[in-house]
Design a protein around this motif. Sequence first.
Motif, PDB file in Angstrom:
ATOM      1  N   GLN A  11       0.951  -1.113   0.050  1.00  0.00           N
ATOM      2  CA  GLN A  11       0.073  -0.107   0.125  1.00  0.00           C
ATOM      3  C   GLN A  11       1.021   1.077  -0.051  1.00  0.00           C
ATOM      4  O   GLN A  11       1.979   1.351   0.701  1.00  0.00           O
ATOM      5  CB  GLN A  11      -0.812   0.072   1.176  1.00  0.00           C
ATOM      6  N   LEU A  12       0.592   1.929  -1.141  1.00  0.00           N
ATOM      7  CA  LEU A  12       1.566   3.247  -1.013  1.00  0.00           C
ATOM      8  C   LEU A  12       0.419   4.694  -0.942  1.00  0.00           C
ATOM      9  O   LEU A  12      -0.455   4.627  -1.573  1.00  0.00           O
ATOM     10  CB  LEU A  12       2.292   3.386  -2.416  1.00  0.00           C
ATOM     11  N   ASP A  13       0.926   5.496  -0.159  1.00  0.00           N
ATOM     12  CA  ASP A  13       0.087   6.850   0.063  1.00  0.00           C
ATOM     13  C   ASP A  13      -1.053   6.531   0.335  1.00  0.00           C
ATOM     14  O   ASP A  13      -2.102   6.881  -0.383  1.00  0.00           O
ATOM     15  CB  ASP A  13       0.408   7.661  -1.202  1.00  0.00           C
ATOM     16  N   THR A  14      -1.577   5.680   1.408  1.00  0.00           N
ATOM     17  CA  THR A  14      -3.073   5.037   1.570  1.00  0.00           C
ATOM     18  C   THR A  14      -3.626   5.728   2.605  1.00  0.00           C
ATOM     19  O   THR A  14      -3.220   6.398   3.503  1.00  0.00           O
ATOM     20  CB  THR A  14      -2.513   3.735   2.085  1.00  0.00           C
ATOM     21  N   GLY A  15      -4.879   5.958   2.260  1.00  0.00           N
ATOM     22  CA  GLY A  15      -5.966   6.429   3.074  1.00  0.00           C
ATOM     23  C   GLY A  15      -6.253   5.621   4.375  1.00  0.00           C
ATOM     24  O   GLY A  15      -6.072   4.441   4.410  1.00  0.00           O
ATOM     25  N   TYR A  40       5.791  -3.725   7.620  1.00  0.00           N
ATOM     26  CA  TYR A  40       6.409  -2.486   7.409  1.00  0.00           C
ATOM     27  C   TYR A  40       5.663  -1.267   7.201  1.00  0.00           C
ATOM     28  O   TYR A  40       4.832  -1.433   6.566  1.00  0.00           O
ATOM     29  CB  TYR A  40       7.406  -2.725   6.333  1.00  0.00           C
ATOM     30  N   PHE A  41       5.980  -0.129   8.034  1.00  0.00           N
ATOM     31  CA  PHE A  41       5.252   1.022   7.829  1.00  0.00           C
ATOM     32  C   PHE A  41       6.373   2.098   7.682  1.00  0.00           C
ATOM     33  O   PHE A  41       7.027   2.120   8.761  1.00  0.00           O
ATOM     34  CB  PHE A  41       4.394   1.234   8.828  1.00  0.00           C
ATOM     35  N   LEU A  54      -0.327   5.377  13.815  1.00  0.00           N
ATOM     36  CA  LEU A  54       0.222   5.549  12.216  1.00  0.00           C
ATOM     37  C   LEU A  54      -0.984   6.521  11.614  1.00  0.00           C
ATOM     38  O   LEU A  54      -1.817   6.497  11.697  1.00  0.00           O
ATOM     39  CB  LEU A  54       0.240   4.209  11.811  1.00  0.00           C
ATOM     40  N   VAL A  55      -0.347   7.318  10.942  1.00  0.00           N
ATOM     41  CA  VAL A  55      -1.085   8.295  10.153  1.00  0.00           C
ATOM     42  C   VAL A  55      -1.137   8.495   8.756  1.00  0.00           C
ATOM     43  O   VAL A  55      -0.099   8.234   7.883  1.00  0.00           O
ATOM     44  CB  VAL A  55      -0.368   9.877  10.604  1.00  0.00           C
ATOM     45  N   ASP A  94       9.398   2.782  10.471  1.00  0.00           N
ATOM     46  CA  ASP A  94       9.980   4.091  10.147  1.00  0.00           C
ATOM     47  C   ASP A  94       9.232   5.150  10.298  1.00  0.00           C
ATOM     48  O   ASP A  94       8.692   5.790   9.160  1.00  0.00           O
ATOM     49  CB  ASP A  94      10.602   3.809   8.863  1.00  0.00           C
ATOM     50  N   ALA A  95       8.816   5.368  11.231  1.00  0.00           N
ATOM     51  CA  ALA A  95       7.397   6.385  11.832  1.00  0.00           C
ATOM     52  C   ALA A  95       7.683   7.160  12.942  1.00  0.00           C
ATOM     53  O   ALA A  95       7.364   6.580  13.692  1.00  0.00           O
ATOM     54  CB  ALA A  95       6.329   5.618  11.624  1.00  0.00           C
ATOM     55  N   CYS A  96       8.329   8.462  12.961  1.00  0.00           N
ATOM     56  CA  CYS A  96       8.467   9.114  14.105  1.00  0.00           C
ATOM     57  C   CYS A  96       8.422  10.603  13.673  1.00  0.00           C
ATOM     58  O   CYS A  96       9.153  10.993  12.774  1.00  0.00           O
ATOM     59  CB  CYS A  96       9.546   8.787  14.856  1.00  0.00           C
ATOM     60  N   ARG A  97       7.698  11.470  14.343  1.00  0.00           N
ATOM     61  CA  ARG A  97       7.612  12.732  14.043  1.00  0.00           C
ATOM     62  C   ARG A  97       7.402  13.432  15.535  1.00  0.00           C
ATOM     63  O   ARG A  97       6.709  12.903  16.351  1.00  0.00           O
ATOM     64  CB  ARG A  97       6.638  13.162  12.983  1.00  0.00           C
ATOM     65  N   ASP A  98       7.547  14.559  15.434  1.00  0.00           N
ATOM     66  CA  ASP A  98       7.079  15.566  16.497  1.00  0.00           C
ATOM     67  C   ASP A  98       5.554  15.399  16.687  1.00  0.00           C
ATOM     68  O   ASP A  98       4.732  15.700  15.702  1.00  0.00           O
ATOM     69  CB  ASP A  98       7.532  17.208  16.290  1.00  0.00           C
TER      70      ASP A  98
END
Length: 191
Positions: A11-15, A40-41, A54-55, A94-98
């Motif tokens: 899935q790429l660029d998934t809603g 994997y995300f 996960l956004v 591979d998912a971390c942000r402020d």
Amino acid sequence: LKKMGFSVISQLDTGKAAMENAIRSYSEQLARSKGVGLFYFAGHGLQVSWRNFLVPVDAVLDRVEDIPAQTVDLAALLGGIGKAGNPMNIVILDACRDNPFGGTLKSGKGLSQMDAPIGTLLAYATAPGNVASDGSGANGLYTENLLREIHTPEAKIEDIFKRVRLSVRRASQGQQIPWESTSLEEDFYFL
């Protein structure tokens, strides 16, 4: 992963709806095959009140109340694959942000620490509470190093992630240190 024998649901660029459907299909496939699962995300992830989310690309997060309705709760993902009854799961984030809501909530930067369920390796691009680099190439710094290391023949999974951690720490001058939580009970080799 396909070349290594994994059946891949991509899935790429998934809603959100497509993401939840893919996760459901993935869990059902694991329950039927009883094989090693790998989720994997790569994308945005955040923590609020010590829960990880996960956004999806269609999320519009203006208020904290928007998060549960418009994101995917990592605990729900782990619970779903845990019900599959397969012997081993690998979850790579591979998912971390402020946190976009600043200091008004009981949360911090990056993702919150979670313990891996039995038979699972839970790998994070960076330590809990920290932010991962997007990198300068086609992939983030973490994924770039992971893609290189998984091709090492006869390397145990724990050794692969140790080498990824070392490479990422060096490349980021100590700013990003990948982290894992594991409850694996058997050895696993990608090759």
